[in-house]
Structure formats: C-alpha cells, structure tokens
Write an enzyme that holds these catalytic residues in place. Structure first.
Site, mmCIF file in Angstrom:
data_model
loop_
_atom_site.group_PDB
_atom_site.id
_atom_site.type_symbol
_atom_site.label_atom_id
_atom_site.label_comp_id
_atom_site.label_asym_id
_atom_site.label_seq_id
_atom_site.Cartn_x
_atom_site.Cartn_y
_atom_site.Cartn_z
ATOM 1 N N GLU A 75 54.581 -18.034 -49.741
ATOM 2 C CA GLU A 75 55.066 -18.534 -48.450
ATOM 3 C C GLU A 75 55.937 -17.513 -47.725
ATOM 4 O O GLU A 75 56.027 -17.520 -46.503
ATOM 5 C CB GLU A 75 55.842 -19.835 -48.654
ATOM 6 C CG GLU A 75 54.964 -20.999 -49.093
ATOM 7 C CD GLU A 75 55.722 -22.308 -49.134
ATOM 8 O OE1 GLU A 75 56.930 -22.304 -48.771
ATOM 9 O OE2 GLU A 75 55.129 -23.327 -49.533
ATOM 10 N N SER A 84 42.469 -1.934 -39.288
ATOM 11 C CA SER A 84 43.082 -3.076 -38.600
ATOM 12 C C SER A 84 43.181 -2.861 -37.097
ATOM 13 O O SER A 84 44.055 -3.418 -36.439
ATOM 14 C CB SER A 84 44.475 -3.384 -39.184
ATOM 15 O OG SER A 84 44.354 -3.828 -40.514
ATOM 16 N N TYR A 87 45.026 -10.499 -35.906
ATOM 17 C CA TYR A 87 46.053 -10.989 -36.824
ATOM 18 C C TYR A 87 47.120 -11.867 -36.174
ATOM 19 O O TYR A 87 47.748 -12.667 -36.851
ATOM 20 C CB TYR A 87 46.744 -9.806 -37.509
ATOM 21 C CG TYR A 87 45.791 -9.013 -38.368
ATOM 22 C CD1 TYR A 87 45.355 -9.515 -39.588
ATOM 23 C CD2 TYR A 87 45.314 -7.786 -37.951
ATOM 24 C CE1 TYR A 87 44.465 -8.806 -40.373
ATOM 25 C CE2 TYR A 87 44.426 -7.061 -38.735
ATOM 26 C CZ TYR A 87 44.007 -7.577 -39.945
ATOM 27 O OH TYR A 87 43.128 -6.871 -40.711
ATOM 28 N N ARG A 97 33.160 -5.093 -46.461
ATOM 29 C CA ARG A 97 32.741 -5.776 -45.229
ATOM 30 C C ARG A 97 32.075 -4.735 -44.341
ATOM 31 O O ARG A 97 32.671 -3.686 -44.060
ATOM 32 C CB ARG A 97 33.921 -6.397 -44.486
ATOM 33 C CG ARG A 97 33.475 -7.370 -43.362
ATOM 34 C CD ARG A 97 34.614 -7.751 -42.438
ATOM 35 N NE ARG A 97 34.975 -6.641 -41.576
ATOM 36 C CZ ARG A 97 36.229 -6.217 -41.376
ATOM 37 N NH1 ARG A 97 37.247 -6.783 -42.007
ATOM 38 N NH2 ARG A 97 36.478 -5.198 -40.564
ATOM 39 N N ASP A 118 30.433 -3.775 -40.688
ATOM 40 C CA ASP A 118 30.541 -4.178 -39.288
ATOM 41 C C ASP A 118 29.419 -3.538 -38.470
ATOM 42 O O ASP A 118 29.181 -2.326 -38.573
ATOM 43 C CB ASP A 118 31.892 -3.744 -38.717
ATOM 44 C CG ASP A 118 33.069 -4.377 -39.455
ATOM 45 O OD1 ASP A 118 32.847 -5.357 -40.192
ATOM 46 O OD2 ASP A 118 34.207 -3.895 -39.283
ATOM 47 N N GLU A 167 30.900 0.552 -39.162
ATOM 48 C CA GLU A 167 31.718 1.035 -40.267
ATOM 49 C C GLU A 167 31.692 0.032 -41.406
ATOM 50 O O GLU A 167 31.210 -1.091 -41.252
ATOM 51 C CB GLU A 167 33.163 1.279 -39.819
ATOM 52 C CG GLU A 167 33.895 0.024 -39.387
ATOM 53 C CD GLU A 167 35.329 0.312 -38.942
ATOM 54 O OE1 GLU A 167 35.608 1.446 -38.532
ATOM 55 O OE2 GLU A 167 36.153 -0.609 -39.022
ATOM 56 N N ASN A 208 34.459 -1.514 -44.546
ATOM 57 C CA ASN A 208 35.833 -1.602 -45.023
ATOM 58 C C ASN A 208 35.797 -1.911 -46.507
ATOM 59 O O ASN A 208 35.265 -2.956 -46.921
ATOM 60 C CB ASN A 208 36.601 -2.693 -44.278
ATOM 61 C CG ASN A 208 36.957 -2.289 -42.870
ATOM 62 O OD1 ASN A 208 38.011 -1.726 -42.626
ATOM 63 N ND2 ASN A 208 36.058 -2.565 -41.931
ATOM 64 N N GLY A 252 40.204 -7.285 -44.489
ATOM 65 C CA GLY A 252 41.150 -8.383 -44.384
ATOM 66 C C GLY A 252 40.778 -9.472 -45.367
ATOM 67 O O GLY A 252 39.607 -9.878 -45.440
#
Length: 392
Positions: free
Chosen positions: A77, A224, A296, A334, A336, A349, A351, A355
C-alpha cells in the site's frame, strides 16, 4: 515454438526447495537509478502483493535513486501513486539498516547487510531474484550481469537480450536482420550532437523531409515514454533533442506511423514462448500521444482484446513470438506494434520488463487469456527456477 494462447491452468509443480530446504526465497529488487524509479516501485508493490506466501519466502530490496541498496518494508500500500506522485525507495527504506550486499561468490547465495562500523549481518540465502527495475541500471543488462556473476537465478531476459531490448537502435537492427518489419528511423549518437550539432540537426531535418513531419525524438535507451517529444518542424528540434538527452545522450528519431497502436504479451512456458491476447491503445484525447502521463497518471485504458480480425490476431501474435526469439529473450516481453493504414503490422519495440502492475497492459492481456496476476507472477518465478536447474 507456439503462439497459441494457453487455457487457464495453474503453474506446474514447485521449483527447487529453498536454500534451507524449505520454500524458495525470492528477492524482489526494485527502484534504481533511472528516471523510471517510481514506476519500478509501483511494479514492486503489485508483485509483493501477489506472491504466494504459502509457496515462497520474500525479501524486498530497494535501490535508491542514488544507487544505494536497502531493505524496505513489505507494505504494497505504501508503493502506490499518491496525489499524482510516484513512490520512492528512499521513503520505504528501513532507517536502521545499512546497504544490502549481493553475493559475489557463485558458490554462495547469501545476502548480507553492511552497517557502518559493524560486522556485516547475514540475511540468508536467496533462491531467485525478481528484478522489477525499468530503464538503465536495471533493465539494460547491468543488474543481470551482476546476478550472473553472483550465480543467482533471476526472472526475465538475460544480459544480451536485456541490453538489446533497452537500446532502440540495436533492437531495430536485430529485428531487421530477422526479417521483421520496422518503421523508418535514424540515430544521433552523443558525439554527433556534442561535436557538430548543426550536422546532427541537418540529419534530423533530412530524415523528416524524406519521411514527413512530425517526427518523434526519443532517448534511445529509456522507457515509460519519458523524454519523448513529437516535433512538427525545425523550430522544435533543439528542445526535443535536449529533452531526450536528459534521459540518454544517444537519441533515436522515428517517423510518424499512421495507424492503430497494438500490443501483445509473450510469456515463457515449459514448452517455449506463447503470445497473449492482443490489446489496442486508443487515442488519448488529453495527450498528443501515449506519453508517461497517459500511461501512469491518467490511466488511459487499453482495449482488451483488441478488435482485430482472426487473421490480424494470428499475425500479431506470430510476430510477437518471433520478436521474443530474435532477441533471445526469456521470461516475458511486451511487443508493441502499429497496424498501419495499409493493413500491415510494423514492430515498434519490445519491453523485456514491461509495466507490471495489475492494471498494466501486459497483465491485462494475460488475464484475458485466462491467467490471473498471481499466477502470472508464479509462472515467471517457476521459469527462472527451471533455468537454474537446467530444466526448460
């Protein structure tokens, strides 16, 4: 290798026993020196919250923005966005601990903490590291090299694949060598801009005149969407270059590809990599492109699954697995893409540590394929443990 989406199932069998013969001990390493420090902390919070504590022991290790390794609390948290601000390791580090030291002897996996003026304190052995760092000094092969020297297994791509996956120029060069489709680009190396900025500026302008304005000016080795500028003409070139160089002295310039943004996840299974359900990133009205704020802060929602024809879905999944294999990736990726107006996919690209919060696109695509977030974390840990024992 298969690009078929798996049916829902739990991970196969536990990995090797822990260093003491019990549960495998996982060090989650996060934070780091890159501009993606806060994003890494977000990811760590999600991973820590998802790891099955009945199956694994956990040791959270944060790397501060200035590079100090520290023990942190295990409270997901506290690793969340607060009032549009990203969390930082410095706020989480336990004040009464010194620097954490990874083993340098491949025969030992014991992690210690060194407090000033005191004998180093053993924290116990680690069976596997889950590095959730994004960007340089973590996702680029540097941390992976340290872990290779230490003899500690880890989640994700190895040294070469991590380095290639971080450098957009060499990533594209490898894709091209394997016959994978990439868009037009040019690179401005550090010495080009520093020694002859006029010539470097002309190189960008010539590229734009050949392929059309606007162009995207990006740090070659960052993620990012940080440091990226959309440049409509000559007057914006210098500011865009300087903004990119705040994140990396090497920059890449890419042409605008008109079409839909499509993403697809790849995950390592016992029989090889498989592709997820693809997703689409819709245009974001409040942003000129899918930048850091959209990803984000404002939580732009992707469409999962992407509204594609069966043939398009099969093609993008095939290309995703091919990209994974071309760069010799492990664990996860991932990929893209742009689905251009002519109906062809262009690989933008990959990753190697995308994320990875539960609302990030990579976990969402696999959830749609039948793998929930905790199982996804478990599968990645099991893949790393299999590699450690020579089982694939």
């Amino acid at each position: 290798m298969s690009s078929e989406t798996p049916s829902p199932s739990s991970s196969t069998g536990p990995g090797p026993g822990g260093a003491t013969g019990g549960k495998p001990r996982v060090a989650v390493v996060f934070g780091g020196r890159s501009s993606e420090h806060g994003v890494s902390v977000l990811t760590a919070g999600a991973v820590l919250g998802a790891i099955d504590r009945e199956k694994y022991e956990v040791l959270p290790i944060g790397i501060t923005a200035d590079g100090r390794w520290a023990l942190t609390g295990d409270d997901p948290e506290r690793m969340a966005i607060s009032e549009r601000s990203l969390p930082a390791v410095a706020e989480l580090a336990e004040s009464d601990t010194g620097g954490v030291v990874m083993p340098l002897d491949p025969g030992s996996r014991e992690v210690t903490v060194a407090e000033p003026g005191q004998v180093p304190k053993a924290l116990g052995e680690v069976d596997v590291v889950f590095p959730v760092l994004h960007g340089p000094y973590g996702e680029d092969g540097t941390l992976q090299g340290l872990l290779e020297l230490s003899g500690v297994p880890y989640v994700g791509a190895g040294v070469l694949a991590s380095a290639v996956g971080m450098d957009k120029e060499y990533m594209k060069r490898i894709f091209t060598s394997f016959g994978l489709p990439v868009g037009p680009y040019t690179t401005i190396r550090p010495r080009e801009w520093e020694q002859d900025p006029a010539a470097a500026r002309k190189k960008i302008v010539d590229f734009a005149q050949e392929h059309g304005w606007p162009v995207f000016v990006k740090p070659a080795r960052a993620g990012s969407s940080m440091g990226i500028s959309k440049v409509a003409g000559l007057s914006g070139v210098d500011d865009a270059v300087e903004e990119a160089r705040r994140h990396d002295p090497k920059i890449i310039v890419e042409s605008l590809l008109r079409g839909r943004e499509i993403e697809c996840g790849v995950l390592e299974f016992e029989d090889g990599p498989r592709a997820s359900v693809p997703a689409e990133i819709p245009s974001v009205d409040a942003h000129d492109f899918y930048d850091f704020e959209a990803k984000y802060i404002d939580s732009a929602s992707g469409i999962v699954p992407a509204p594609l024809t069966p043939e398009q879905t099969a093609r993008v999944r095939e290309l995703s697995v091919a990209a994974f294999e071309a760069v010799s990736c492990e664990g996860l990726v991932r990929a893209d893409f742009f689905l251009c107006e002519d109906g062809e996919f262009v690989l933008n690209e990959i990753n190697t540590m995308p994320g990875f919060t539960p609302i990030s696109m990579y976990p969402r695509m696999w959830r749609e394929a039948g793998i929930e977030y905790p199982e996804l974390v478990d599968r990645l840990l099991q893949a790393a443990l299999r590699r450690a024992t020579g089982l694939r």
